[in-house]
Design an enzyme around this catalytic site. Structure first.
Site, mmCIF file in Angstrom:
data_model
loop_
_atom_site.group_PDB
_atom_site.id
_atom_site.type_symbol
_atom_site.label_atom_id
_atom_site.label_comp_id
_atom_site.label_asym_id
_atom_site.label_seq_id
_atom_site.Cartn_x
_atom_site.Cartn_y
_atom_site.Cartn_z
ATOM 1 N N LYS A 1 32.925 108.938 39.830
ATOM 2 C CA LYS A 1 31.735 109.086 39.057
ATOM 3 C C LYS A 1 31.309 107.811 38.430
ATOM 4 C CE LYS A 1 33.799 111.207 34.889
ATOM 5 N NZ LYS A 1 34.510 112.282 34.743
ATOM 6 N N ARG B 1 36.562 120.925 25.504
ATOM 7 C CA ARG B 1 35.596 121.038 26.437
ATOM 8 C C ARG B 1 35.842 122.085 27.204
ATOM 9 N NH1 ARG B 1 34.512 115.619 29.899
ATOM 10 N NH2 ARG B 1 35.726 116.831 31.683
#
Ligand SMILES: *Cc1c(COP(=O)(O)O)cnc(C)c1O
Length: 354
Positions: A36, A129
């Site tokens: 990414k 998260r």
């Protein structure tokens, strides 16, 4: 030479990948190379493959689409959106999941396409998260998943440090392995993958701690910068300058260090503060906050300091440098992971692969 540009040295990247894969192999850990930070650029991903990664992984389907030419299994790292399940099933072999509603939609999409989509269930070990927080809920969900068509439960995983800063340890990863064992015993199944986190888990390998049972890590920053990210230590035999930023100087002038006149707000709405250092050699380079957060770049010439800038200008103090910079000269910078991410995303910065 086109400027600004980011230069990417694939030989150095492949070297980093090989070094870290060697470390992981000793513990029977396979590496998913996380793409990414370079937006899934296929030529750069090829260096991961040449270095020996077992999977390619990205948070965005758009990036996985760019990687579709490669045969390695692809992992979608961010939890899928329900609105994108068709694409997820088409372009990723494996996705990380923590919502049964989404998994059911993935199941429908997989059945429609005649595919089996593999999933890794995410467990939240305290970083807050993604992932199941309540252990009992995990077992309930596994029971449902095992009845879904088109879905294979490949394993479980966790993500640490990214949000809460929680450091992977034998205790929290031990919990992940315990949950994995419970699933295998209760449902009489085999979990192929226990995915023990990202670059922040590497410190456990470097210190020779036992994290037996973990057989996959998803690595980005460590491959790119040669860092374990729990404590920020360098990994031996790696490069920290695979990605380098090159910018061009567009003005060099002797000016005072204090602005003249009444001080209001700057271009970003803040009231700036200045220190009076007298007359200095100030340089402006053609890159700005639209492209990069100046806190994420470090000049290769350590005698240069960054004074600040605005959306399109980087202002530097070159007084102390041994080099007599002139207009048109180029300046080189190292970048942090966040810096690379934003530069790779800026369409104004040329990507040059060497
Ligand atoms: C980005 C990401 C990674 C890679 O993290 P690094 O710290 O760069 O190694 C791993 N897993 C998930 C779920 C991610 O989103």
């Amino acid at each position: 030479m086109y400027c600004p540009k980011i230069q990417i040295d694939l030989k150095k990247l492949e070297h980093n990948v090989k070094t870290i894969i060697d470390l992981c192999k000793k513990k029977d850990i396979e590496v998913a190379g996380v793409t990414k930070v370079f937006c899934g650029h296929p030529e750069i991903a090829k260096a991961y493959i040449d270095g020996g990664v077992s999977y390619l992984a990205d948070s965005r389907v758009e990036n996985l689409i760019k990687l579709k030419q490669f045969k390695l299994p692809k992992i979608l790292l961010r939890l899928p959106m329900i609105s994108e399940v068709e694409k997820v099933v088409e372009y990723s072999d494996i996705s990380l999941n923590s919502e049964l509603r989404t998994i059911k939609e993935l199941s429908k999409a997989a059945v429609q396409k005649g595919k089996i989509h593999k999933i890794i269930l995410m467990v939240d070990l305290g970083d807050l998260r993604e992932g199941y927080f309540d252990e009992d809920e995990i077992y309930e969900v596994v029971e449902e998943i095992l009845n879904l068509k088109g879905i294979e439960l490949l394993g479980i995983g966790t993500n640490l440090t990214c949000y809460g800063g929680v450091i992977p340890s034998q205790e929290n990863l031990g919990k992940l392995m315990e949950i994995g064992k419970n699933i295998e015993d209760r449902f009489n199944i085999n979990l192929d993958i226990i995915s023990g986190g990202n670059s922040s888990s590497l410190h456990l390998l470097l210190k020779d701690n036992k994290i037996e049972g973990i057989n996959m890590l998803r690595l980005g920053e460590s491959l790119i910068l040669g860092l374990e990210t729990a404590y920020g230590n360098r990994i031996e035999n790696t490069y920290d300058d695979v990605f380098q930023l090159v910018v061009e100087i567009i003005e060099v002038k002797e000016k005072p260090s204090l602005p003249i006149g009444e001080i209001g707000k700057d271009a970003f709405g803040k009231i700036p503060q200045f220190e009076d250092k007298g007359i200095r050699k100030r340089m402006i380079a053609a890159i700005g906050k639209q492209d990069i957060d100046f806190d994420t770049i470090v000049p290769e010439d350590s005698k240069i300091t960054i004074l600040g800038g605005s959306s399109d200008h980087l202002i530097l103090d070159g007084t102390d440098s041994e080099i007599d910079y002139k207009v048109g000269d180029k300046l080189w910078f190292k970048l942090s992971y966040g810096g690379i991410l934003s530069i790779m995303t800026s369409e104004y910065v040329k990507k040059e692969i060497i």
